[in-house]
Scaffold this active site. Structure first.
Site, PDB file in Angstrom:
ATOM      1  N   LYS A  35       5.352 -28.351  65.888  1.00 16.73           N
ATOM      2  CA  LYS A  35       5.413 -28.160  67.340  1.00 16.73           C
ATOM      3  C   LYS A  35       4.596 -26.922  67.729  1.00 16.73           C
ATOM      4  CE  LYS A  35       9.816 -25.714  66.778  1.00 16.73           C
ATOM      5  NZ  LYS A  35      11.283 -25.845  66.875  1.00 16.73           N
ATOM      6  N   TYR A 257      -2.587   3.813  78.809  1.00 13.92           N
ATOM      7  CA  TYR A 257      -1.845   3.619  80.059  1.00 13.92           C
ATOM      8  C   TYR A 257      -0.473   4.268  79.977  1.00 13.92           C
ATOM      9  CZ  TYR A 257      -5.095  -0.012  81.667  1.00 13.92           C
ATOM     10  OH  TYR A 257      -6.191  -0.704  82.084  1.00 13.92           O
TER      11      TYR A 257
HETATM   12  C1  LIG Z   1      11.664 -25.814  65.453  1.00 17.02           C
HETATM   13  C2  LIG Z   1      12.671 -26.662  64.823  1.00 17.02           C
HETATM   14  C3  LIG Z   1      12.832 -26.646  63.426  1.00 17.02           C
HETATM   15  C4  LIG Z   1      12.092 -25.691  62.533  1.00 17.02           C
HETATM   16  O1  LIG Z   1      12.724 -24.432  62.599  1.00 17.02           O
HETATM   17  P1  LIG Z   1      12.196 -23.173  61.728  1.00 17.02           P
HETATM   18  O2  LIG Z   1      13.164 -22.110  62.014  1.00 17.02           O
HETATM   19  O3  LIG Z   1      10.825 -22.863  62.264  1.00 17.02           O
HETATM   20  O4  LIG Z   1      12.164 -23.617  60.329  1.00 17.02           O
HETATM   21  C5  LIG Z   1      13.736 -27.531  62.868  1.00 17.02           C
HETATM   22  N1  LIG Z   1      14.450 -28.377  63.645  1.00 17.02           N
HETATM   23  C6  LIG Z   1      14.329 -28.413  64.990  1.00 17.02           C
HETATM   24  C7  LIG Z   1      15.155 -29.352  65.782  1.00 17.02           C
HETATM   25  C8  LIG Z   1      13.441 -27.558  65.624  1.00 17.02           C
HETATM   26  O5  LIG Z   1      13.317 -27.592  66.944  1.00 17.02           O
END
Ligand SMILES: *Cc1c(COP(=O)(O)O)cnc(C)c1O
Length: 366
Positions: A35, A257
């Protein structure tokens, strides 16, 4: 001359980290989570790096379609399912697996009149209280899905709230595992529990996992404060740049800044081509680690849009053109994130589109 800021994505590291996940859970199949543009590494690169995975999992419908167009033949799982009925035809057309986390999504499946079979993954809210059916509604949801002709296999999944601090009294991991075991007992279909923290830290959760769902570990970072190298994970994203300016300042002078850093003694300040518009965290404080010519030094003052300032005082020969590492090889992203009060996930996902990206595939020494 392009701006010297560069993200190098190491495809070999992606492959290596996937192999680590597979070794941690030898009896489970793997959904490699891609993702958010493969956590900022690029969807196509993720697909190549994870070609040995049993499936790819993600959130974005368009990216799932893109994976098919790129030639990914194995399963693809939409971790949040579809967001509207109109997207259901994509599910059938591209053979996407979908999570089902609420009654509305079951209704969409019923209304869609899909003729192609679809594999679904019924999500249990086992205590995180984000997505999913509560345990007392789970079996009824399963039965309602079973009655839909187009539904082929019904998998079951849940997500951990505290896998990296499993004894968190808010919701201990063991309690979530127990609730999942009870809610799914006797129901047919593959089960999927562990994210990276589950994979790395909780063998007990893997006993129930026909499929694991690692994300962050595949990119060479960890979900908690532990060291990725300690798990033999390799950083897949290295962000490098160069010093583009130098200031020699006297005691009492300030930097940047808001004049938020004041020199206690005369010092040499280097200006690095990398700022928050590149994805470097704006809230990183003075002291956040940075490498210059391979030597560890520190951020000074407020992060600007296009630049940060760093301390060169004790680095022999450092000056305009010197190599800088913001995170990645030799400087774990988790350490930089921790100093900035965030997590490696956020830094990698926030890599800005204007940053040049190159990839490396194979032994860097060759
Ligand atoms: C993002 C996600 C993962 C992976 O999680 P990590 O902590 O990056 O290993 C697994 N399951 C679901 C449903 C997610 O949304």
């Amino acid at each position: 001359m392009p701006r010297p800021l560069l993200a190098t994505i190491d495809i070999t590291a992606l492959r290596h980290n996937l192999a680590v996940a597979m070794r941690c859970a030898p009896r489970s199949k793997v959904w490699a989570v891609v993702k958010a543009n493969a956590y900022g590494h690029g969807l196509a690169r993720g697909m190549r790096g994870f070609s040995a995975a049993d499936g790819l999992a993600l959130i974005e419908t368009e990216a799932a379609v893109q994976l098919r167009e790129l030639g990914w033949q194995k399963p693809i799982l939409l971790l949040e399912g579809v967001f509207e009925l109109a997207d259901m035809h994509l599910v059938a057309q591209h053979r996407l697996d979908i999570a089902i986390h609420c009654e509305e999504q079951i209704a969409m499946l019923e209304q869609s009149g899909l003729s192609n079979p679809v594999d679904v993954h019924l999500k249990l809210n086992s205590g995180m209280n984000r997505l999913g059916f509560r345990p007392d509604a789970f079996r009824a949801a399963y039965a309602r899905l079973r009655a839909i002709p187009a539904v082929r296999e019904i998998g079951m999944m849940t997500h951990f709230a505290n896998a990296e601090a499993a004894d968190n009294p808010g919701m201990p991991l063991a309690e979530q595992v127990a609730r999942f075991a009870r809610a799914t007992e006797g129901l047919a279909g593959p089960r999927s529990l562990s994210n990276s923290a589950g994979v790395l830290l909780h063998e007990d959760a893997q006993a129930l996992s026909d499929w694991i769902r690692p994300g962050i570990m595949l990119y060479g970072a960890t979900p908690g404060a532990r060291s990725a190298a300690g798990f033999a994970l390799r950083p897949a994203m290295t962000l490098t740049s160069r010093i583009i300016g130098v200031q020699r300042i006297g005691a009492g002078e300030t930097v940047g800044y808001g004049s938020r850093f004041a020199a206690a003694a005369p010092m040499i300040v280097g200006v690095v081509a990398c700022g928050y518009a590149d994805g470097y965290p704006r809230h990183a404080p003075s002291g956040t680690p940075v490498l210059v010519n391979g030597v560890r030094t520190r951020l000074l003052g407020t992060v600007s849009m296009d630049m940060i300032s760093v301390d060169l005082t004790d680095i022999d020969g450092a000056g305009v053109g010197s190599a800088v590492t913001l995170w990645g090889e030799h400087l774990p992203i988790d350490e930089v994130a921790n100093a900035a009060g965030t997590v490696g996930y956020e830094l990698m996902c926030a890599l800005a589109p204007r940053v040049r990206v190159i990839e490396r595939d194979g032994d860097p020494a060759q």
